[in-house]
Design a protein around this motif. Structure first.
Motif, PDB file in Angstrom:
ATOM      1  N   VAL A 158       0.849  -1.198   0.000  1.00  0.00           N
ATOM      2  CA  VAL A 158       0.000   0.000   0.000  1.00  0.00           C
ATOM      3  C   VAL A 158       0.880   1.242   0.000  1.00  0.00           C
ATOM      4  N   ILE A 209      -7.126  -3.046   4.521  1.00  0.00           N
ATOM      5  CA  ILE A 209      -6.955  -2.226   3.312  1.00  0.00           C
ATOM      6  C   ILE A 209      -8.323  -1.761   2.841  1.00  0.00           C
ATOM      7  N   ARG A 216      -5.669   2.760  -2.874  1.00  0.00           N
ATOM      8  CA  ARG A 216      -5.779   1.829  -1.762  1.00  0.00           C
ATOM      9  C   ARG A 216      -5.096   2.482  -0.561  1.00  0.00           C
TER      10      ARG A 216
END
Length: 395
Positions: A158, A209, A216
């Motif tokens: 991420v 997430i 994201r």
């Protein structure tokens, strides 16, 4: 021996012995010979036994080299400041050694900031996969632990515009939870210390997430509850804060209240709590949870002036009821899982050591039946720079 020689000889001996205590650099490691691990993710493989371990390492050249796979998703041609490397095996130590066979530099875990455990691995158990980090001389017990909803390795991919490493971003997000107290800050040492206690159940903060059309991002709140080394359930953010109230670990937070026509935010600015166990002759147990909290008016909607002195008792009562509800919800959820996350058993052990000897082995049968009495003392701490809602004044 003449007296004039005694002092110089004594000084020489002290100096000689001091030199023997000085450490040298025989075991030094130069930066160009090591790769620094920033974080570790541990998952349960789908079709085989053992573990899937992902390490996130700093990329000193920012060229995407080093035998790993870069995770810079924003641009395929742009070099990443980190590299994620994954390997599978039956033991963590074996996996790390297998990784070493594919890299020109030595894996160095002393600067690891976090260990993220995937949900399936958490359900299967974490005792064995944390064994390596407890034994390795280089590994420190200060790593922050997380339970990831889904796979832990996905957390390390991420991206963030503010931090170079996803692992660093994750750690800073948890540290900032002191503002909301919706997730516990748990080090590896604290978790293992709770895990080895016979009647206590440790927890880990939950990371997940969130995805939308454009990006994201991570979210950290709530906690996973562990018993006998395996995850048995989860606390939501309110239940987690109730648990932190009981354990006297709440730093700050906000409460959402509704009074009259106003939607109000109450800021928790100070909180202190204590737990007093009582063991009665019939074998029943009661805990007095006493909380002292200071709240201030964060903001409000509507025309009802919450800052007026006559309205302050309503404000304090609503905040008291909200806190009491969170604590009670945490107690009820812990009883549902039959998991003593509060350390109630340890409280009995300290106050009634002799009686505890006969209770310890039966704590699973005793804990769901304990009574918890919650009392709260609230204090007001101002309304900020304004003293009434932003509404037109009467002419």
């Amino acid at each position: 021996m003449k007296k004039k020689w005694i002092k110089p000889i004594a000084c020489a001996l002290v100096l000689f012995l001091s030199i023997q205590c000085l450490t040298g650099c025989f075991d030094r490691r130069e930066l160009d010979t090591i790769i620094i691990v920033m974080g570790v993710a541990i998952d349960k493989p789908e079709k085989e036994e053992g573990y899937e371990v992902t390490i996130q390492i700093a990329n000193p050249s920012e060229s995407g080299g080093g035998g790993g796979k870069t995770k810079k998703e924003s641009s395929g041609s742009e070099p990443s400041e980190y590299i994620n490397i994954s390997e599978k095996g039956k033991n963590i130590n074996y996996i790390i050694r297998e990784m070493q066979n594919k890299m020109s530099r030595r894996v160095y875990v002393a600067h690891s900031q976090c260990i993220v455990i995937g949900e399936e691995q958490a359900k299967a158990g974490v005792k064995d996969c944390l064994d390596f980090f407890a034994r390795a001389p280089e590994a420190r017990m200060t790593d922050l632990l997380f339970m990831a909803e889904g796979k832990a390795l996905d957390i390390f991919s991420v991206q963030s515009e503010l931090e170079s490493f996803p692992s660093t971003m994750l750690v800073k997000m948890l540290r900032n939870q002191e503002l909301t107290s919706q997730a516990p800050v748990i080090t590896e040492f604290e978790f293992m210390n709770g895990m080895i206690r016979k009647t206590m159940c440790p927890v880990m903060p939950i990371v997940r997430i969130l995805e939308d059309e454009e990006q994201r991002r991570m979210e950290v709140d709530g906690c996973a509850v562990f018993k006998n080394g395996a995850m048995v359930g989860k606390f939501d953010e309110a239940q987690t804060r109730g648990m932190l109230f009981i354990k006297n670990k709440l730093k700050a937070g906000v409460l959402s209240l509704n009074i009259e026509d106003a939607s109000i935010t109450a800021e928790l600015r100070k909180a202190k709590s204590s737990v007093k166990p009582h063991l009665y002759e019939d074998g029943s147990i009661k805990y007095d949870v006493e909380v002292e909290a200071t709240v201030g008016l964060g903001d409000q909607t509507g025309t009802f002036n919450m800052a007026e002195p006559d309205h302050m008792p309503q404000f304090l009562t609503a905040a008291e009821e909200a806190i009491k509800a969170e604590i009670q919800n945490a107690v009820d959820k812990a009883k549902e899982y039959n998991a003593d996350v509060f350390g109630f058993g340890e409280d009995i052990k300290r106050k009634y050591p002799d009686q505890w000897k006969s209770m310890e082995d039966n704590w699973d049968a005793i804990f769901p039946n304990v009574t918890v009495d919650i009392s709260i003392k609230m204090k007001a701490d101002g309304s900020g720079r304004i003293t009434k809602p932003l509404t037109p004044e009467d002419s």
